[in-house]
Structures are given as structure tokens and as C-alpha cells.
Design a protein around this motif. Structure first.
Motif, PDB file in Angstrom:
ATOM      1  N   ASP A 173       0.865  -1.172   0.000  1.00 14.97           N
ATOM      2  CA  ASP A 173       0.000   0.000   0.000  1.00 14.97           C
ATOM      3  C   ASP A 173       0.904   1.224   0.000  1.00 14.97           C
ATOM      4  O   ASP A 173       1.593   1.496   0.976  1.00 14.97           O
ATOM      5  CB  ASP A 173      -0.904  -0.016   1.234  1.00 14.97           C
ATOM      6  N   ARG A 174       0.926   1.972  -1.105  1.00 10.95           N
ATOM      7  CA  ARG A 174       1.834   3.107  -1.267  1.00 10.95           C
ATOM      8  C   ARG A 174       1.139   4.436  -0.993  1.00 10.95           C
ATOM      9  O   ARG A 174       1.614   5.489  -1.391  1.00 10.95           O
ATOM     10  CB  ARG A 174       2.417   3.111  -2.676  1.00 10.95           C
ATOM     11  N   SER A 175       0.000   4.409  -0.296  1.00  8.62           N
ATOM     12  CA  SER A 175      -0.780   5.627  -0.095  1.00  8.62           C
ATOM     13  C   SER A 175      -0.178   6.544   0.962  1.00  8.62           C
ATOM     14  O   SER A 175      -0.472   7.721   1.013  1.00  8.62           O
ATOM     15  CB  SER A 175      -2.220   5.279   0.300  1.00  8.62           C
ATOM     16  N   SER A 176       0.656   6.019   1.838  1.00  9.91           N
ATOM     17  CA  SER A 176       1.282   6.826   2.887  1.00  9.91           C
ATOM     18  C   SER A 176       2.775   6.957   2.608  1.00  9.91           C
ATOM     19  O   SER A 176       3.311   6.339   1.695  1.00  9.91           O
ATOM     20  CB  SER A 176       1.064   6.177   4.262  1.00  9.91           C
ATOM     21  N   LYS A 177       3.439   7.793   3.399  1.00 15.61           N
ATOM     22  CA  LYS A 177       4.875   8.003   3.203  1.00 15.61           C
ATOM     23  C   LYS A 177       5.658   6.709   3.390  1.00 15.61           C
ATOM     24  O   LYS A 177       6.591   6.413   2.650  1.00 15.61           O
ATOM     25  CB  LYS A 177       5.392   9.068   4.173  1.00 15.61           C
ATOM     26  N   LYS A 178       5.286   5.939   4.396  1.00 15.42           N
ATOM     27  CA  LYS A 178       5.934   4.649   4.619  1.00 15.42           C
ATOM     28  C   LYS A 178       5.066   3.555   4.031  1.00 15.42           C
ATOM     29  O   LYS A 178       3.883   3.439   4.365  1.00 15.42           O
ATOM     30  CB  LYS A 178       6.140   4.391   6.118  1.00 15.42           C
ATOM     31  N   ILE A 179       5.628   2.794   3.133  1.00 18.13           N
ATOM     32  CA  ILE A 179       4.828   1.775   2.473  1.00 18.13           C
ATOM     33  C   ILE A 179       4.441   0.683   3.470  1.00 18.13           C
ATOM     34  O   ILE A 179       5.187   0.367   4.399  1.00 18.13           O
ATOM     35  CB  ILE A 179       5.580   1.161   1.273  1.00 18.13           C
ATOM     36  N   MET A 180       3.274   0.111   3.261  1.00 14.25           N
ATOM     37  CA  MET A 180       2.751  -0.937   4.123  1.00 14.25           C
ATOM     38  C   MET A 180       2.383  -2.143   3.261  1.00 14.25           C
ATOM     39  O   MET A 180       1.999  -1.989   2.099  1.00 14.25           O
ATOM     40  CB  MET A 180       1.517  -0.452   4.885  1.00 14.25           C
TER      41      MET A 180
END
Length: 299
Positions: A49-56
Motif C-alpha cells: 500500500d503506497r498511499s502513505s509516506k511509509k509503504i505498508m
């Protein structure tokens, strides 16, 4: 899909970003991104999930992660199993070793290893454990050998050989005429010890605590930062000590020091290899560690 892609995926997950994974793997960030995208195309599902600064990790990524880890573990086991058959290896190993291992244990094993694998060159740095961990983390060393286990989230640690500490006394000491003594008898005498925090000191103190004894009650007349300095002080009659038997073979053979067995205490320990979880060791390094395990009884 191939193993290389799974390794990259696992490293991105462990490091938390594509840039950190690229640094760990000695790749460019676009190359790392491309390999992960190829894996996502293969499965037809997004792995991060690349929606935030740190990928999850996505749900698909969380499902894939244990399989990627198993593939890395299987590759390591494969290298270990095949290490005995690799005799024409070439390369350069960069390893670090804590003081006792680097000064007294490895030197007598490097000769036989060099004869068995003449095309592998070894560069060894002798340093304390914290320095060693830092250099491994910066990829300046392939792996390290340490005297006591440590806990680090990015590191894999495994035992490679055993060692034993014994009571060491100078030849003119009252205990030198005995082959064995009790722990209580030994503790009546002044000690010269390694500094606080050293692997040798830690093993000794843990055994004393296990026996219900307070290490702080020992008569410590001197604390020194190297095993060589401890040996010299004991040889000069300043006190007795408890250090690795592998470090005093020369002095015992010359009659300068004597090993005295303690009947009611055993100071055994393991030496450990440590390296980054996200890095696969080169087969030359795996072969070297396998060699150490096989030769552990020769120390």
C-alpha cells in the motif's frame, strides 16, 4: 517469479521503503521498484500500500511474506548443505570478530582454511561488538563473530562453536600446585579481570549469579581492556583470572601460566555468527562458517 524477486520483496518489507531496500541490496531504487512490480504483475495483485509516506504490506503482501521468508531460509540451508562440496571458490571475505575470537581463536584456524580454499582471501577487523554491528549494518562487513548473543531487529544470529573459560593462575601462585579447586577457594584470591561489558566478563558473572554469588563481592584489583593485558598482569603475579583456555595455550605450554579446574562451576559459552537478515551471505562466507563449525573441536 524467481527467488531474486522474492528476496527483493522481503527486503522492501523488512526495511520499510524501496530506497532503504535498494541500499541494502546494492541496487538502484528503480531496479528494486521494477522487480516488485514484476512480482505484482505475476500475481495480479498489489503487494504494498503506497498511499502513505511509509509503504505498508497489502493483504496479498502479508500472505506472501512468510513464503518469501521460507524461500530465503531454504536458500541458506541449501548453501550450508553444499558448502562441503565447494573447493574452487574465489572471492574476498570481509568479517569482523570480537577481541578473544579475533586475537586467539581465528588465527589458528585461518591457516588450515587458507590451505583448503587458497583462492578465498580474508580481511578481518578485530573490534568490540557494538562497532561490529555498526559496520555490518553499513555493509562494510559480510558478517561478524561475537562472544555473547545480542538482540537486534535487523540481525540474524546463530551459534558456530563452543568455548570454555577456566581459572588461570601464575606459576608461583599458591593455587598453581593444585589441579582443581572449589569456587569458594578461588574467590579468596585477588582477581585481574576484563572490563565490564566484555563477553568474557559477562559469562563469568552470569555463572556466579547462577551459583547465588555476588560478582561485586570479588576482590578485583585490576580491570583491563584486552585479554593480552589480563594475561600479562596475571603472569606478573598481580592476581588470578577466568578467561578462555584458547587464549592461554602458548603461556601454558611455556609453563608461565597454569589452568586450574574449578570443581563446582562451569564457564561454558558459545561463539556466534551475526549478519543482516535481509542479506544472503555469499557461498564463500557460508563455507567459512561451515569450516568453523567442523573445526570447533580443534580449539
Amino acid at each position: 517469479m524467481n527467488f531474486h524477486q522474492l528476496h527483493i520483496f522481503y527486503t522492501v518489507s523488512e526495511r520499510g521503503s524501496f530506497s532503504a531496500a535498494a541500499q541494502t541490496l546494492h541496487m538502484t531504487q528503480p531496479a528494486v521498484t521494477m522487480q516488485v512490480q514484476a512480482l505484482e504483475d505475476y500475481f495480479g495483485a498489489k503487494l504494498f500500500d503506497r498511499s502513505s509516506k511509509k509503504i505498508m504490506l497489502s493483504e496479498a503482501g502479508r500472505t506472501l511474506l512468510p513464503f518469501a521468508l521460507r524461500s530465503i531460509q531454504l536458500m541458506r540451508e541449501t548453501d550450508q548443505a553444499m558448502a562441503a562440496f565447494t573447493h574452487m571458490l574465489e572471492g574476498r571475505l570481509l568479517l569482523g570478530a570480537s577481541l578473544t575470537i579475533g586475537e586467539y581463536v581465528l588465527p589458528r584456524l585461518l591457516g588450515p582454511f587458507g590451505k583448503a580454499y587458497p583462492h578465498i582471501s580474508i580481511m578481518m577487523k578485530v573490534m568490540n561488538t557494538s562497532q561490529l554491528l555498526e559496520e555490518i549494518h553499513k555493509h562494510q562487513l559480510n558478517f561478524g563473530l561475537i562472544e555473547a548473543p545480542v538482540s537486534h531487529p535487523d540481525m540474524e544470529i546463530e551459534p558456530v562453536m563452543g568455548d570454555e573459560l577456566k581459572l588461570i593462575v601464575p606459576r608461583e601462585h599458591p593455587l598453581a600446585g593444585k589441579d582443581e579447586v572449589t569456587l569458594a577457594e578461588a574467590l579468596q584470591h585477588p582477581f585481574v579481570l576484563r572490563e565490564q561489558g566484555s563477553g568474557t566478563r559477562r559469562v563469568m558473572e552470569e555463572q556466579l549469579l547462577a551459583k547465588g554469588l555476588d560478582p561485586g563481592a570479588m576482590r578485583v584489583v585490576m580491570e583491563l581492556g584486552s585479554t593480552g593485558a589480563v594475561k600479562s598482569a596475571v603472569e606478573a603475579g598481580l592476581g588470578i583470572t577466568i578467561i578462555s583456555t584458547s587464549s592461554v595455550k602458548h603461556e601454558v605450554a611455556l609453563g608461565l601460566l597454569k589452568i586450574v579446574n574449578i570443581t563446582d562451576a562451569s564457564f561454558k559459552r558459545q561463539f556466534y555468527a551475526i549478519h543482516l537478515k535481509s542479506t544472503l551471505l555469499p557461498i564463500s562466507a557460508v563455507t567459512f562458517l561451515t569450516f568453523l563449525r567442523d573445526r570447533a573441536g580443534d580449539l
